[in-house]
Scaffold this active site. Structure first.
Site, PDB file in Angstrom:
ATOM      1  N   ASN A  62       5.716 -11.823   3.727  1.00 28.33           N
ATOM      2  CA  ASN A  62       4.666 -11.292   4.599  1.00 28.33           C
ATOM      3  C   ASN A  62       4.967 -11.573   6.065  1.00 28.33           C
ATOM      4  OD1 ASN A  62       4.101 -14.042   3.939  1.00 28.33           O
ATOM      5  ND2 ASN A  62       1.964 -13.806   4.519  1.00 28.33           N
ATOM      6  N   GLU A  64       3.070 -11.381   9.693  1.00 26.67           N
ATOM      7  CA  GLU A  64       1.770 -11.206  10.351  1.00 26.67           C
ATOM      8  C   GLU A  64       1.948 -10.845  11.825  1.00 26.67           C
ATOM      9  OE1 GLU A  64      -0.664 -14.622   9.390  1.00 26.67           O
ATOM     10  OE2 GLU A  64      -0.758 -14.008   7.274  1.00 26.67           O
ATOM     11  N   CYS A  73       2.277  -7.045   4.089  1.00 25.55           N
ATOM     12  CA  CYS A  73       2.410  -7.926   2.923  1.00 25.55           C
ATOM     13  C   CYS A  73       3.876  -8.044   2.492  1.00 25.55           C
ATOM     14  CB  CYS A  73       1.626  -7.354   1.740  1.00 25.55           C
ATOM     15  SG  CYS A  73      -0.160  -7.371   1.926  1.00 25.55           S
ATOM     16  N   GLU A  75       5.098  -7.781  -0.538  1.00 28.36           N
ATOM     17  CA  GLU A  75       5.503  -6.773  -1.534  1.00 28.36           C
ATOM     18  C   GLU A  75       5.944  -5.488  -0.857  1.00 28.36           C
ATOM     19  OE1 GLU A  75       2.796  -8.591  -1.359  1.00 28.36           O
ATOM     20  OE2 GLU A  75       1.738  -8.750  -3.268  1.00 28.36           O
ATOM     21  N   CYS A 112      -2.310  -7.254  -3.443  1.00 30.97           N
ATOM     22  CA  CYS A 112      -3.485  -6.543  -2.935  1.00 30.97           C
ATOM     23  C   CYS A 112      -3.449  -5.086  -3.415  1.00 30.97           C
ATOM     24  CB  CYS A 112      -3.551  -6.617  -1.407  1.00 30.97           C
ATOM     25  SG  CYS A 112      -2.431  -5.491  -0.569  1.00 30.97           S
ATOM     26  N   CYS A 115      -0.724  -2.766  -1.907  1.00 29.37           N
ATOM     27  CA  CYS A 115       0.612  -2.999  -2.466  1.00 29.37           C
ATOM     28  C   CYS A 115       0.727  -2.406  -3.870  1.00 29.37           C
ATOM     29  CB  CYS A 115       0.934  -4.488  -2.474  1.00 29.37           C
ATOM     30  SG  CYS A 115       1.237  -5.140  -0.814  1.00 29.37           S
TER      31      CYS A 115
END
Ligand code: THU
Length: 157
Positions: A62, A64, A73, A75, A112, A115
């Site tokens: 991930n 940010e 993310c 994934e 999530c 993803c």
């Protein structure tokens, strides 16, 4: 009116050692990928590893951003890298690991919704099932296809 039911089956392991060699390697790659996490805001480090049909493993973590929605993310970082770098190879499996301050959490890392939708897209692109492995410390779940983690997939356009 009819009552309907959706049944989902998955496997639970207590250690990567119980898994096939390929899956064990993918879980360890996802845990290793946590090192690439850049999470100055949430301090939640997520790693992902995608196995391609030619055996290549592509990692992601991930990333940010101060403008929160601009981050991504683990994934999707891994899948977009795989999709962009190996457009002709199917993504046969993805493993996810996560935890605070670089330590693998006890609970398996559950992807999530966004993803899961991206997983569904690449599964549809290849036409073959993509398995989804969610790793925690002492508990790992394996789902054989994206449909099992995203029932009633949207693919209507
Ligand atoms: N995160 C992921 O990398 N994957 C998920 O499936 C869920 C959340 C990241 C995004 C953000 O950097 C941090 O975890 C906290 O939400």
């Amino acid at each position: 009116m009819t009552d309907k039911e959706i049944k989902i089956s998955y496997k639970e392991y207590s250690s990567p050692d119980e898994m096939s060699k390929e899956d064990r390697e993918l879980v360890l790659a996802a845990i290793d990928a946590m090192k690439g996490s850049y999470a100055p805001y949430s301090h939640f480090n997520v790693g992902a590893a995608v196995r391609l049909s030619n055996g290549t493993v592509v990692k992601g973590a991930n990333q940010e951003n101060a403008a929160f929605p601009s981050g991504l993310c683990a994934e999707r970082t891994a899948m977009f890298h795989a999709g962009a770098s190996y457009p002709d190879k199917a993504m046969v499996s993805i493993a996810i690991a996560g935890g605070v301050m670089g330590r693998l959490a006890k609970a398996p890392a559950t992807p999530c919704g966004a993803c899961r939708q991206v997983m569904a897209q690449y599964q549809a692109k290849s036409g073959k099932p993509m398995s989804v492995i969610m790793a925690g410390d002492g508990i790992i779940w394996k789902f054989d296809k994206v449909d099992d983690v995203l029932p009633l997939i949207f693919d209507s356009i």
